[in-house]
Design a protein around this motif. Structure first.
Motif, PDB file in Angstrom:
ATOM      1  N   ALA A  18       3.951   3.202  11.716  1.00  0.00           N
ATOM      2  CA  ALA A  18       3.666   4.698  10.937  1.00  0.00           C
ATOM      3  C   ALA A  18       4.734   4.738   9.696  1.00  0.00           C
ATOM      4  O   ALA A  18       4.570   4.304   8.465  1.00  0.00           O
ATOM      5  CB  ALA A  18       3.824   5.984  11.775  1.00  0.00           C
ATOM      6  N   VAL A  19       6.773   4.332  10.052  1.00  0.00           N
ATOM      7  CA  VAL A  19       7.768   4.221   8.600  1.00  0.00           C
ATOM      8  C   VAL A  19       6.625   2.907   7.918  1.00  0.00           C
ATOM      9  O   VAL A  19       6.806   3.043   6.456  1.00  0.00           O
ATOM     10  CB  VAL A  19       8.132   3.883   9.964  1.00  0.00           C
ATOM     11  CG1 VAL A  19       9.658   4.028   7.999  1.00  0.00           C
ATOM     12  CG2 VAL A  19       8.301   5.108  10.720  1.00  0.00           C
ATOM     13  N   LYS A  20       6.462   1.923   8.384  1.00  0.00           N
ATOM     14  CA  LYS A  20       6.079   0.838   7.239  1.00  0.00           C
ATOM     15  C   LYS A  20       5.146   1.216   6.407  1.00  0.00           C
ATOM     16  O   LYS A  20       4.930   0.748   4.865  1.00  0.00           O
ATOM     17  CB  LYS A  20       5.723  -0.664   8.338  1.00  0.00           C
ATOM     18  CG  LYS A  20       6.715  -1.375   8.709  1.00  0.00           C
ATOM     19  CD  LYS A  20       6.564  -2.543   9.005  1.00  0.00           C
ATOM     20  CE  LYS A  20       5.206  -2.706   9.838  1.00  0.00           C
ATOM     21  NZ  LYS A  20       5.066  -4.437  11.031  1.00  0.00           N
ATOM     22  N   ALA A  21       4.191   2.017   7.125  1.00  0.00           N
ATOM     23  CA  ALA A  21       3.033   1.886   6.136  1.00  0.00           C
ATOM     24  C   ALA A  21       3.396   3.203   4.889  1.00  0.00           C
ATOM     25  O   ALA A  21       2.967   2.973   4.101  1.00  0.00           O
ATOM     26  CB  ALA A  21       1.835   2.794   6.923  1.00  0.00           C
ATOM     27  N   PHE A  22       3.905   4.014   5.838  1.00  0.00           N
ATOM     28  CA  PHE A  22       4.251   5.084   4.308  1.00  0.00           C
ATOM     29  C   PHE A  22       5.273   3.955   3.626  1.00  0.00           C
ATOM     30  O   PHE A  22       5.023   4.915   2.213  1.00  0.00           O
ATOM     31  CB  PHE A  22       5.756   6.095   5.365  1.00  0.00           C
ATOM     32  CG  PHE A  22       6.170   7.169   4.783  1.00  0.00           C
ATOM     33  CD1 PHE A  22       5.844   7.997   4.437  1.00  0.00           C
ATOM     34  CD2 PHE A  22       7.571   7.144   4.630  1.00  0.00           C
ATOM     35  CE1 PHE A  22       6.585   9.398   3.338  1.00  0.00           C
ATOM     36  CE2 PHE A  22       8.926   7.594   3.314  1.00  0.00           C
ATOM     37  CZ  PHE A  22       7.523   9.128   3.424  1.00  0.00           C
ATOM     38  N   PHE A  23       6.223   3.660   3.960  1.00  0.00           N
ATOM     39  CA  PHE A  23       7.137   3.652   2.627  1.00  0.00           C
ATOM     40  C   PHE A  23       6.047   2.137   1.800  1.00  0.00           C
ATOM     41  O   PHE A  23       6.716   1.633   0.674  1.00  0.00           O
ATOM     42  CB  PHE A  23       8.627   2.580   3.222  1.00  0.00           C
ATOM     43  CG  PHE A  23       9.608   3.611   3.730  1.00  0.00           C
ATOM     44  CD1 PHE A  23      10.214   4.071   2.838  1.00  0.00           C
ATOM     45  CD2 PHE A  23       9.948   3.861   5.038  1.00  0.00           C
ATOM     46  CE1 PHE A  23      11.683   4.795   2.922  1.00  0.00           C
ATOM     47  CE2 PHE A  23      10.926   4.258   5.325  1.00  0.00           C
ATOM     48  CZ  PHE A  23      11.778   4.809   4.307  1.00  0.00           C
ATOM     49  N   ILE A  24       4.886   1.272   2.787  1.00  0.00           N
ATOM     50  CA  ILE A  24       4.477   0.133   1.959  1.00  0.00           C
ATOM     51  C   ILE A  24       3.069   1.373   0.435  1.00  0.00           C
ATOM     52  O   ILE A  24       3.437   0.989  -0.638  1.00  0.00           O
ATOM     53  CB  ILE A  24       3.606  -0.526   2.378  1.00  0.00           C
ATOM     54  CG1 ILE A  24       4.271  -1.820   3.536  1.00  0.00           C
ATOM     55  CG2 ILE A  24       2.332  -0.640   1.953  1.00  0.00           C
ATOM     56  CD1 ILE A  24       3.385  -1.778   4.239  1.00  0.00           C
ATOM     57  N   ALA A  25       2.926   2.583   1.392  1.00  0.00           N
ATOM     58  CA  ALA A  25       2.531   3.953   0.534  1.00  0.00           C
ATOM     59  C   ALA A  25       3.595   4.430  -0.412  1.00  0.00           C
ATOM     60  O   ALA A  25       2.591   4.565  -1.736  1.00  0.00           O
ATOM     61  CB  ALA A  25       1.762   4.466   1.084  1.00  0.00           C
ATOM     62  N   LEU A  26       4.791   4.447  -0.742  1.00  0.00           N
ATOM     63  CA  LEU A  26       5.256   5.400  -1.064  1.00  0.00           C
ATOM     64  C   LEU A  26       5.737   3.333  -2.509  1.00  0.00           C
ATOM     65  O   LEU A  26       6.020   4.342  -3.600  1.00  0.00           O
ATOM     66  CB  LEU A  26       6.876   5.233  -0.839  1.00  0.00           C
ATOM     67  CG  LEU A  26       7.187   5.632  -1.766  1.00  0.00           C
ATOM     68  CD1 LEU A  26       7.706   6.927  -2.005  1.00  0.00           C
ATOM     69  CD2 LEU A  26       9.131   6.095  -0.792  1.00  0.00           C
ATOM     70  N   GLY A  27       5.838   2.613  -2.385  1.00  0.00           N
ATOM     71  CA  GLY A  27       5.716   1.397  -3.536  1.00  0.00           C
ATOM     72  C   GLY A  27       6.492   0.431  -3.049  1.00  0.00           C
ATOM     73  O   GLY A  27       6.749  -0.796  -3.416  1.00  0.00           O
ATOM     74  N   LEU A  28       7.019   0.223  -1.425  1.00  0.00           N
ATOM     75  CA  LEU A  28       7.928  -0.392  -1.500  1.00  0.00           C
ATOM     76  C   LEU A  28       7.226  -1.716  -0.472  1.00  0.00           C
ATOM     77  O   LEU A  28       5.434  -1.577  -0.603  1.00  0.00           O
ATOM     78  CB  LEU A  28       8.376  -0.197  -0.391  1.00  0.00           C
ATOM     79  CG  LEU A  28      10.057   0.767  -0.338  1.00  0.00           C
ATOM     80  CD1 LEU A  28      10.151   1.941  -1.469  1.00  0.00           C
ATOM     81  CD2 LEU A  28      10.624   0.439   0.723  1.00  0.00           C
ATOM     82  N   THR A  29       7.566  -3.542  -0.802  1.00  0.00           N
ATOM     83  CA  THR A  29       7.072  -3.969   0.018  1.00  0.00           C
ATOM     84  C   THR A  29       7.806  -5.032   1.467  1.00  0.00           C
ATOM     85  O   THR A  29       9.221  -4.573   1.261  1.00  0.00           O
ATOM     86  CB  THR A  29       6.648  -5.451  -0.442  1.00  0.00           C
ATOM     87  OG1 THR A  29       7.933  -5.802  -0.659  1.00  0.00           O
ATOM     88  CG2 THR A  29       5.707  -4.724  -2.465  1.00  0.00           C
TER      89      THR A  29
END
Length: 144
Positions: A18-29
């Motif tokens: 869930a946290v990875k998906a959050f940061f990916i949605a924010l624009g991180l890779t």
């Protein structure tokens, strides 16, 4: 000797996906993910019988956020998940962004909670959002 740069910050999480998906949605890779364990790791961080999954996230300019999910020993939750910004300790991460309103809308669609928004004088639009595990992210868009 002098500090050369900040390499990364660590966020210990329970729901790594869930946290990875959050940061990916924010624009991180997602740069990479691995599992670490053994006495050498335990000796480094002061714990015994360590087994953890690490995911390294990168901002577009190369800054790192390391997400760790401890399998053993279990992570310890200190305080409520939705602790306010004035709680002692590391409380938020701030990112400089373009298109703050679009980013906030996208993050709300991904389950983030809007804490607050404001315009600071004629210099910045600011927003605070709360993601999974209570992680607070601040967004700052410089005004022209």
């Amino acid at each position: 000797m002098a500090i050369k740069r900040m390499d990364n910050i660590l966020i210990v999480v329970d729901d790594l996906e869930a946290v990875k998906a959050f940061f990916i949605a924010l624009g991180l890779t997602l740069e990479g993910e691995t599992t670490v364990e053994g006495p050498q790791i335990g000796s480094l961080i002061g714990l015994k019988d360590v087994r953890a999954t690490l995911a390294m996230m990168r901002t577009p300019d190369g800054q790192g956020i390391e997400l760790d999910k401890f399998h053993t020993p279990e992570a310890i939750r200190f305080g409520p998940v939705d602790a306010p910004v004035n709680t002692l300790g590391l409380r938020r991460i701030m990112f400089a962004v373009d298109g703050i309103h679009d980013i906030v809308a996208r993050m709300l669609e991904h389950g983030a909670e809007l804490i607050g928004e404001m315009q600071y004088e004629n210099t910045y639009k600011l927003a605070y959002i709360r993601g999974p595990e209570g992680i607070i992210v601040a967004l700052a868009e410089q005004l022209p």
